[in-house]
Design an enzyme around this catalytic site. Structure first.
Site, PDB file in Angstrom:
ATOM      1  N   GLU A  83     -37.988 -43.949 -62.106  1.00 29.35           N
ATOM      2  CA  GLU A  83     -36.816 -44.733 -62.504  1.00 29.35           C
ATOM      3  C   GLU A  83     -36.488 -45.588 -61.298  1.00 29.35           C
ATOM      4  O   GLU A  83     -36.017 -45.065 -60.274  1.00 29.35           O
ATOM      5  CB  GLU A  83     -35.678 -43.764 -62.892  1.00 29.35           C
ATOM      6  CG  GLU A  83     -34.646 -44.396 -63.778  1.00 29.35           C
ATOM      7  CD  GLU A  83     -33.546 -45.009 -62.972  1.00 29.35           C
ATOM      8  OE1 GLU A  83     -33.622 -46.242 -62.729  1.00 29.35           O
ATOM      9  OE2 GLU A  83     -32.622 -44.287 -62.583  1.00 29.35           O
ATOM     10  N   GLU A 117     -33.254 -57.215 -55.500  1.00 33.71           N
ATOM     11  CA  GLU A 117     -32.171 -56.265 -55.753  1.00 33.71           C
ATOM     12  C   GLU A 117     -31.314 -56.143 -54.489  1.00 33.71           C
ATOM     13  O   GLU A 117     -31.804 -55.760 -53.434  1.00 33.71           O
ATOM     14  CB  GLU A 117     -32.778 -54.905 -56.113  1.00 33.71           C
ATOM     15  CG  GLU A 117     -31.741 -53.893 -56.531  1.00 33.71           C
ATOM     16  CD  GLU A 117     -32.354 -52.616 -57.086  1.00 33.71           C
ATOM     17  OE1 GLU A 117     -33.397 -52.180 -56.562  1.00 33.71           O
ATOM     18  OE2 GLU A 117     -31.786 -52.061 -58.042  1.00 33.71           O
ATOM     19  N   LYS A 129     -36.273 -32.880 -53.580  1.00 30.46           N
ATOM     20  CA  LYS A 129     -35.773 -33.422 -52.320  1.00 30.46           C
ATOM     21  C   LYS A 129     -34.581 -34.358 -52.570  1.00 30.46           C
ATOM     22  O   LYS A 129     -34.749 -35.422 -53.148  1.00 30.46           O
ATOM     23  CB  LYS A 129     -36.847 -34.219 -51.583  1.00 30.46           C
ATOM     24  CG  LYS A 129     -36.376 -34.552 -50.170  1.00 30.46           C
ATOM     25  CD  LYS A 129     -37.182 -35.632 -49.506  1.00 30.46           C
ATOM     26  CE  LYS A 129     -36.609 -37.015 -49.667  1.00 30.46           C
ATOM     27  NZ  LYS A 129     -35.304 -37.251 -49.065  1.00 30.46           N
ATOM     28  N   CYS A 141     -28.725 -49.059 -60.221  1.00 35.93           N
ATOM     29  CA  CYS A 141     -30.017 -49.692 -60.500  1.00 35.93           C
ATOM     30  C   CYS A 141     -29.906 -50.676 -61.656  1.00 35.93           C
ATOM     31  O   CYS A 141     -30.642 -51.644 -61.729  1.00 35.93           O
ATOM     32  CB  CYS A 141     -31.075 -48.639 -60.769  1.00 35.93           C
ATOM     33  SG  CYS A 141     -30.502 -47.350 -61.845  1.00 35.93           S
TER      34      CYS A 141
HETATM   35  P1  NAP Z   1     -35.871 -45.335 -51.407  1.00 31.84           P
HETATM   36  O1  NAP Z   1     -36.503 -45.658 -50.115  1.00 31.84           O
HETATM   37  O2  NAP Z   1     -36.589 -45.656 -52.636  1.00 31.84           O
HETATM   38  O3  NAP Z   1     -35.516 -43.767 -51.364  1.00 31.84           O
HETATM   39  C1  NAP Z   1     -35.307 -42.952 -52.488  1.00 31.84           C
HETATM   40  C2  NAP Z   1     -35.774 -41.528 -52.186  1.00 31.84           C
HETATM   41  O4  NAP Z   1     -37.164 -41.511 -51.897  1.00 31.84           O
HETATM   42  C3  NAP Z   1     -35.117 -40.870 -50.989  1.00 31.84           C
HETATM   43  O5  NAP Z   1     -34.944 -39.486 -51.254  1.00 31.84           O
HETATM   44  C4  NAP Z   1     -36.146 -41.132 -49.910  1.00 31.84           C
HETATM   45  O6  NAP Z   1     -36.028 -40.304 -48.800  1.00 31.84           O
HETATM   46  C5  NAP Z   1     -37.426 -40.910 -50.637  1.00 31.84           C
HETATM   47  N1  NAP Z   1     -38.591 -41.534 -50.023  1.00 31.84           N
HETATM   48  C6  NAP Z   1     -38.654 -42.532 -49.104  1.00 31.84           C
HETATM   49  N2  NAP Z   1     -39.934 -42.831 -48.824  1.00 31.84           N
HETATM   50  C7  NAP Z   1     -40.704 -42.033 -49.588  1.00 31.84           C
HETATM   51  C8  NAP Z   1     -42.115 -41.886 -49.782  1.00 31.84           C
HETATM   52  N3  NAP Z   1     -43.008 -42.627 -49.126  1.00 31.84           N
HETATM   53  N4  NAP Z   1     -42.550 -40.965 -50.684  1.00 31.84           N
HETATM   54  C9  NAP Z   1     -41.678 -40.229 -51.367  1.00 31.84           C
HETATM   55  N5  NAP Z   1     -40.337 -40.311 -51.230  1.00 31.84           N
HETATM   56  C10 NAP Z   1     -39.851 -41.209 -50.356  1.00 31.84           C
HETATM   57  O7  NAP Z   1     -34.460 -45.994 -51.477  1.00 31.84           O
HETATM   58  P2  NAP Z   1     -33.463 -46.281 -50.254  1.00 31.84           P
HETATM   59  O8  NAP Z   1     -34.176 -46.609 -48.977  1.00 31.84           O
HETATM   60  O9  NAP Z   1     -32.506 -45.191 -50.221  1.00 31.84           O
HETATM   61  O10 NAP Z   1     -32.770 -47.606 -50.788  1.00 31.84           O
HETATM   62  C11 NAP Z   1     -33.477 -48.849 -50.718  1.00 31.84           C
HETATM   63  C12 NAP Z   1     -33.283 -49.650 -51.969  1.00 31.84           C
HETATM   64  O11 NAP Z   1     -33.808 -48.943 -53.084  1.00 31.84           O
HETATM   65  C13 NAP Z   1     -31.843 -49.913 -52.350  1.00 31.84           C
HETATM   66  O12 NAP Z   1     -31.285 -50.951 -51.627  1.00 31.84           O
HETATM   67  C14 NAP Z   1     -31.979 -50.193 -53.808  1.00 31.84           C
HETATM   68  O13 NAP Z   1     -32.390 -51.513 -53.980  1.00 31.84           O
HETATM   69  C15 NAP Z   1     -33.072 -49.245 -54.249  1.00 31.84           C
HETATM   70  N6  NAP Z   1     -32.543 -47.987 -54.847  1.00 31.84           N
HETATM   71  C16 NAP Z   1     -32.598 -47.848 -56.200  1.00 31.84           C
HETATM   72  C17 NAP Z   1     -32.064 -46.711 -56.782  1.00 31.84           C
HETATM   73  C18 NAP Z   1     -32.081 -46.496 -58.272  1.00 31.84           C
HETATM   74  O14 NAP Z   1     -31.194 -45.838 -58.793  1.00 31.84           O
HETATM   75  N7  NAP Z   1     -33.082 -46.976 -58.986  1.00 31.84           N
HETATM   76  C19 NAP Z   1     -31.482 -45.718 -56.003  1.00 31.84           C
HETATM   77  C20 NAP Z   1     -31.478 -45.879 -54.621  1.00 31.84           C
HETATM   78  C21 NAP Z   1     -32.015 -47.024 -54.057  1.00 31.84           C
HETATM   79  P3  NAP Z   1     -35.028 -40.753 -47.633  1.00 31.84           P
HETATM   80  O15 NAP Z   1     -33.740 -40.198 -48.070  1.00 31.84           O
HETATM   81  O16 NAP Z   1     -35.564 -40.111 -46.426  1.00 31.84           O
HETATM   82  O17 NAP Z   1     -35.097 -42.252 -47.549  1.00 31.84           O
END
Ligand code: NAP
Ligand code: MG
Length: 515
Positions: free
Chosen positions: A282, A413, A207, A316
């Site tokens: 990760e 973060e 996904k 990250c």
């Molecule tokens: P996120 O909520 O962790 O989303 C990452 C992925 O997981 C997306 O594909 C998301 O789908 C999916 N997802 C969301 N809820 C889920 C669940 N309950 N079970 C399985 N998958 C799920 O990150 P975000 O909302 O995009 O960003 C929020 C914060 O996360 C950022 O501000 C940053 O601090 C952190 N982040 C970290 C990284 C990294 O490289 N480690 C990357 C991105 C974000 P959707 O697309 O529908 O949300």
């Protein structure tokens, strides 16, 4: 006269708007070859939900395309296709070398389509085109190529056990792997997940992030072209609900996730609910970047600017807690402000642009709320802190000084272009403060003193330490976090073993032979 100048003003405004609209139309029409459907069993299909979602260009907030939104029924179909391909398809009988050949072909196709992929990445994510071209696409191609080469280098062991037995171990793929990727490096993180999973012989249901589905789907087209059999790679654009369902699905044998620590914890919990999935995560970070008093300030500034601002701060491993020795603190803050102000923000398609918009409004609002908290809690805002321009999710490079450990901006973060500079006095103190976090992804150290560098390297509880550099990352460097920053490693040799089971074989021999 006043009427005429008002008329002229509105005319020029309308003309500007018309010009911007035309520019967007031309920009988007260049990438008409992108896909917006789901890839299941090597076929492009609409979602059973009959739902779509828009993906936007964050530099102008305009819709690029409506993308099919996968739901539970699509997920079941994709998982069944992956299971069928794993258990009965030709894929299961491919040799490691043959899988390597397919991955080499994919790497070649990534390179042949480099220009289009880079533009698609910039369009959907907003990152500067020079980064897409020089960092994201080359890293993606090299990752597929690295795992192509590694496929036939996975070797078991012979084990000298007691008695008339012949004992050896062999590695086997885990099965159906669910992969969930975020929006900050859509192409590259797709390759970090697909490369080792496919080299090891698994099948995949992936996904992509809802903000950036387009480049992942374009790669789907190249995967089919490279000759991967039906069901081996299935792509389900959609929202977090599909990700959650994937992590619970009983026919999925492993889940690999990159994203926030918050969602990572949910995934870890879900993946033990109906069957016991293997899990690699990760996650987020709040990486300390430590500048010692013997550091060359110019070099430290260069390293810390890259470490924080690269990819609009959406990394990250961003060096988001800058610890600077008190002896050079004032000079460091002054130069940081100067350099931050000189960064070139603008149209991400302009080759000279260094910083584009944040990926979407949610991230923009989140970062702005952290800036407000920084001000409210007493940090000194030295520059930035406001929106840049009036269209797109741009934020001016922001520097806070006089930041203390208990402030929200020093603990959470931010994932944006916000630098927090803190002061320290001695090594023991900075080690203690640097480690006082539940995160443990990375760290930076700037010093000319090798002893001190090694002392810090060993004392810091993190997965990667950069000494006199930052954000150096290649396909063969293992990457992953300690503590709440993750489980397992991506990239390098380590990653392929996280997609393999080890089997022990013990064969009875009729006679005792020489040991
Ligand atoms: P996120 O909520 O962790 O989303 C990452 C992925 O997981 C997306 O594909 C998301 O789908 C999916 N997802 C969301 N809820 C889920 C669940 N309950 N079970 C399985 N998958 C799920 O990150 P975000 O909302 O995009 O960003 C929020 C914060 O996360 C950022 O501000 C940053 O601090 C952190 N982040 C970290 C990284 C990294 O490289 N480690 C990357 C991105 C974000 P959707 O697309 O529908 O949300
Ligand atoms: Mg987008």
């Amino acid at each position: 006269m006043a009427v005429l100048s008002t008329f002229k003003f509105f005319e020029s405004k309308r003309l500007m708007e018309l010009l911007i609209k035309m520019k967007n139309l031309i920009r988007n029409s260049v990438y008409r070859s992108y896909r917006t459907q789901l890839l299941i069993n090597n076929e492009w299909v609409n979602a059973a939900t009959h739902k779509t979602f828009p993906t936007l260009d964050p530099s102008n907030e305009q819709k690029i395309a409506d993308v099919q939104r996968a739901g539970d029924e699509d997920l079941d179909k994709a998982v069944m296709a992956a299971k069928q391909a794993f258990e009965h398809g030709p894929w299961r009988r491919t040799t490691a070398r043959e899988r390597g050949q397919m991955l080499y072909k994919l790497a070649d196709l990534i390179e042949a389509n480099a220009d289009e992929l880079a533009k698609l990445e910039t369009l959907d994510n907003g990152k500067p085109i020079s980064d897409s071209k020089n960092v994201d696409v080359p890293l993606t191609a090299s990752t597929y190529r690295y795992y192509a080469g590694l496929a036939d280098k996975v070797q078991g062991k012979t084990i000298p056990i007691d008695g008339p037995f012949f004992c050896y171990s062999r590695y086997e793929p885990i099965g159906v792997v669910g992969q969930i990727i975020p929006w900050n490096f859509p192409l590259a993180l797709q390759s970090w997940k697909l490369g080792p999973a496919l080299a090891a012989g698994n099948t995949v249901v992936m996904k992509p992030a809802e903000q950036t589905p387009l480049s992942a789907l374009k790669v789907g087209e190249l995967i089919v072209e490279a000759g991967f059999p039906p069901g081996v790679v299935n792509l389900l654009p959609g929202f977090g609900d599909v990700g959650a369902a994937l992590s619970i699905h009983p026919e999925v044998d492993k889940i690999a996730f990159t994203g926030s620590t918050e969602v990572g914890k949910l995934i870890a919990k879900n993946s033990g609910e109906r069957n016991l999935k293997r899990v690699t995560l990760e996650l987020g970070g709040k990486s300390p970047n430590i500048i010692l008093d013997d550091a060359d300030v110019d070099q430290a500034i260069k390293q810390s600017q890259i470490g924080l601002y690269f990819n609009q701060g959406q990394c990250c491993i961003a060096g988001s807690r800058l610890f600077v020795h008190e002896r050079i603190y004032d000079a460091f803050v002054e130069k940081s402000v100067e350099c931050s102000r000189s960064r070139k923000l603008g149209d991400p398609f302009d080759e000279a642009t260094q910083q584009g918009p944040q990926v979407d409004k949610t991230q923009f609002d989140r970062i702005m709320s952290y800036i407000e908290k920084g001000k409210a809690e007493g940090a000194k805002l030295c520059t930035g802190g406001v929106r840049w321009g009036n269209k797109g999710y741009y934020i001016e490079p922001t520097v806070f000084s006089d930041v203390t450990d208990e402030m929200t901006i020093a603990k959470e973060e931010i994932f944006g272009p916000v630098m927090s500079i803190m002061k320290f006095k001695d090594m023991d103190e900075v080690i203690k403060r640097a480690n006082a976090t539940h995160y443990g992804l990375g760290a930076g150290v700037v010093t000319k003193d090798l002893e001190k560098a090694l002392h810090l390297v060993n004392a810091l509880r993190v997965g990667t330490v950069y000494v006199n550099c930052y954000d150096v990352l290649q396909c063969n460097t293992p990457f992953g976090g300690y503590k709440d920053s993750g489980v397992g490693k991506e990239l390098g040799e380590d990653a392929i073993y996280s997609y393999l089971e080890s089997k022990t074989v013990i064969m009875k021999k009729d006679k005792m032979t020489l040991p």
